[in-house]
Design a protein around this motif. Structure first.
Motif, mmCIF file in Angstrom:
data_model
loop_
_atom_site.group_PDB
_atom_site.id
_atom_site.type_symbol
_atom_site.label_atom_id
_atom_site.label_comp_id
_atom_site.label_asym_id
_atom_site.label_seq_id
_atom_site.Cartn_x
_atom_site.Cartn_y
_atom_site.Cartn_z
ATOM 1 N N THR A 90 10.876 24.040 9.084
ATOM 2 C CA THR A 90 9.910 24.904 9.766
ATOM 3 C C THR A 90 9.120 24.113 10.805
ATOM 4 O O THR A 90 8.098 24.585 11.289
ATOM 5 C CB THR A 90 8.936 25.544 8.756
ATOM 6 N N TYR A 92 9.703 23.426 13.865
ATOM 7 C CA TYR A 92 9.606 24.072 15.172
ATOM 8 C C TYR A 92 8.693 25.296 15.113
ATOM 9 O O TYR A 92 7.759 25.417 15.910
ATOM 10 C CB TYR A 92 10.993 24.492 15.656
ATOM 11 N N SER A 93 8.955 26.204 14.195
ATOM 12 C CA SER A 93 8.195 27.458 14.155
ATOM 13 C C SER A 93 6.768 27.256 13.653
ATOM 14 O O SER A 93 5.807 27.639 14.333
ATOM 15 C CB SER A 93 8.930 28.490 13.298
ATOM 16 N N ARG A 94 6.591 26.654 12.486
ATOM 17 C CA ARG A 94 5.235 26.437 11.966
ATOM 18 C C ARG A 94 4.480 25.428 12.813
ATOM 19 O O ARG A 94 3.286 25.589 13.071
ATOM 20 C CB ARG A 94 5.291 25.943 10.521
ATOM 21 N N THR A 96 4.860 24.755 16.010
ATOM 22 C CA THR A 96 4.449 25.366 17.278
ATOM 23 C C THR A 96 3.365 26.410 17.059
ATOM 24 O O THR A 96 2.456 26.558 17.882
ATOM 25 C CB THR A 96 5.661 25.986 17.995
ATOM 26 N N SER A 97 3.459 27.144 15.952
ATOM 27 C CA SER A 97 2.397 28.093 15.626
ATOM 28 C C SER A 97 1.055 27.389 15.478
ATOM 29 O O SER A 97 0.021 27.860 15.987
ATOM 30 C CB SER A 97 2.740 28.837 14.335
ATOM 31 N N SER A 115 13.500 23.606 23.252
ATOM 32 C CA SER A 115 14.375 24.336 22.353
ATOM 33 C C SER A 115 15.774 23.753 22.535
ATOM 34 O O SER A 115 15.916 22.541 22.621
ATOM 35 C CB SER A 115 14.318 25.838 22.675
ATOM 36 N N ASP A 147 15.393 27.783 13.134
ATOM 37 C CA ASP A 147 13.953 27.575 13.290
ATOM 38 C C ASP A 147 13.551 27.566 14.758
ATOM 39 O O ASP A 147 12.461 28.042 15.112
ATOM 40 C CB ASP A 147 13.539 26.272 12.608
ATOM 41 N N ALA A 150 13.225 31.137 15.790
ATOM 42 C CA ALA A 150 11.943 31.673 15.322
ATOM 43 C C ALA A 150 10.806 31.177 16.198
ATOM 44 O O ALA A 150 9.870 31.926 16.526
ATOM 45 C CB ALA A 150 11.717 31.277 13.864
ATOM 46 N N MET A 151 10.869 29.910 16.599
ATOM 47 C CA MET A 151 9.855 29.356 17.494
ATOM 48 C C MET A 151 9.844 30.091 18.823
ATOM 49 O O MET A 151 8.772 30.435 19.343
ATOM 50 C CB MET A 151 10.130 27.873 17.741
ATOM 51 N N ARG A 153 10.777 33.143 19.491
ATOM 52 C CA ARG A 153 10.197 34.487 19.316
ATOM 53 C C ARG A 153 8.682 34.412 19.263
ATOM 54 O O ARG A 153 7.980 35.253 19.850
ATOM 55 C CB ARG A 153 10.758 35.136 18.044
ATOM 56 N N LEU A 154 8.166 33.423 18.562
ATOM 57 C CA LEU A 154 6.715 33.246 18.464
ATOM 58 C C LEU A 154 6.108 32.962 19.826
ATOM 59 O O LEU A 154 5.127 33.594 20.233
ATOM 60 C CB LEU A 154 6.408 32.093 17.510
#
Length: 220
Positions: A90, A92-94, A96-97, A115, A147, A150-151, A153-154
């Motif tokens: 996670t 990349y997604s968490r 970056t969030s 990416s 991941d 998902a990043m 999309r976020l």
């Protein structure tokens, strides 16, 4: 400019730090292990280090130690990566969030994040390359790619001035000085890009409004 770099001890992140300093920018590097910056030939202020480099120890997945330090920067450059191919990630997604939350909380607007071009197979890709991408590369990096997707999309839904950069295979070749780029499109004959060229593109387009809210393929 004042730039803050996440993933600064990775192959691309280190190039970003070096080339940003060479371009005269002030750089803050958020790293889990500051010693790895020194091993890469980069050191912060004091004892012979570059006074324009500030090093902050921190993990992108644990934002409390560094989130307040994001304020006052002109742009965030995310070069996050994961070396673990065998397990879901996670980072990349968490990660970056957490970065975006810190940006929104401190008023920083500009975000460039890495990416991968491997997320998509462009129309017209030769059959052999299409099969290699789908059956080998996308399977080998399936956890990282999931991941990254998902990043993306976020990032595309957040209210910052973002640019998603999609490089192909990364190499340690010298910079060519003229990296190719396709904004919201695909490059023909895309095979690889040197980390130096990729870093040059990122630094050179921090202020490029034409790339805001866009996805860019970059290649050598």
């Amino acid at each position: 400019m004042r730039l803050i770099v996440f993933g600064a001890t990775g192959g691309t992140g280190l190039q970003v730090v070096v080339r940003a300093l060479d371009a005269g920018h002030d750089v803050t590097a958020v790293v889990r292990d500051p010693a790895r910056l020194g091993a890469g030939g980069v050191a912060g202020g004091g004892a012979g280090g570059d006074p324009r480099l500030t090093v902050i120890r921190g993990d992108v997945l644990e934002p409390e130690p560094w989130r307040r330090n994001v304020g006052g920067h002109d742009a965030v450059l995310s070069c996050l990566g994961s070396r673990d191919r065998k397990h879901p990630t996670t980072v990349y997604s968490r990660g970056t969030s957490n970065i975006v939350d810190a940006m929104l909380g401190t008023g920083v607007r500009r975000l460039l994040c890495l990416s991968s071009a491997g997320l998509e197979i462009p129309p017209g890709t030769p059959l052999a390359q299409r099969l290699v991408t789908r059956l080998v590369i996308q399977r080998l990096y399936r956890y990282g790619y999931a991941d990254m997707a998902a990043m993306e999309r976020l990032v595309k839904t957040c209210s910052v001035d973002w640019t998603i950069i999609r490089p192909p295979m990364l190499t340690d070749k010298p910079a060519t000085g003229h990296p190719r780029a396709a904004v919201d499109g695909h490059l023909e004959g895309l095979r690889s890009v040197s980390r130096a060229d990729l870093a040059d593109y990122m630094i050179g387009h921090v202020e490029d409004r034409e790339t805001w809210g866009r996805t860019v393929e970059v290649g050598s």
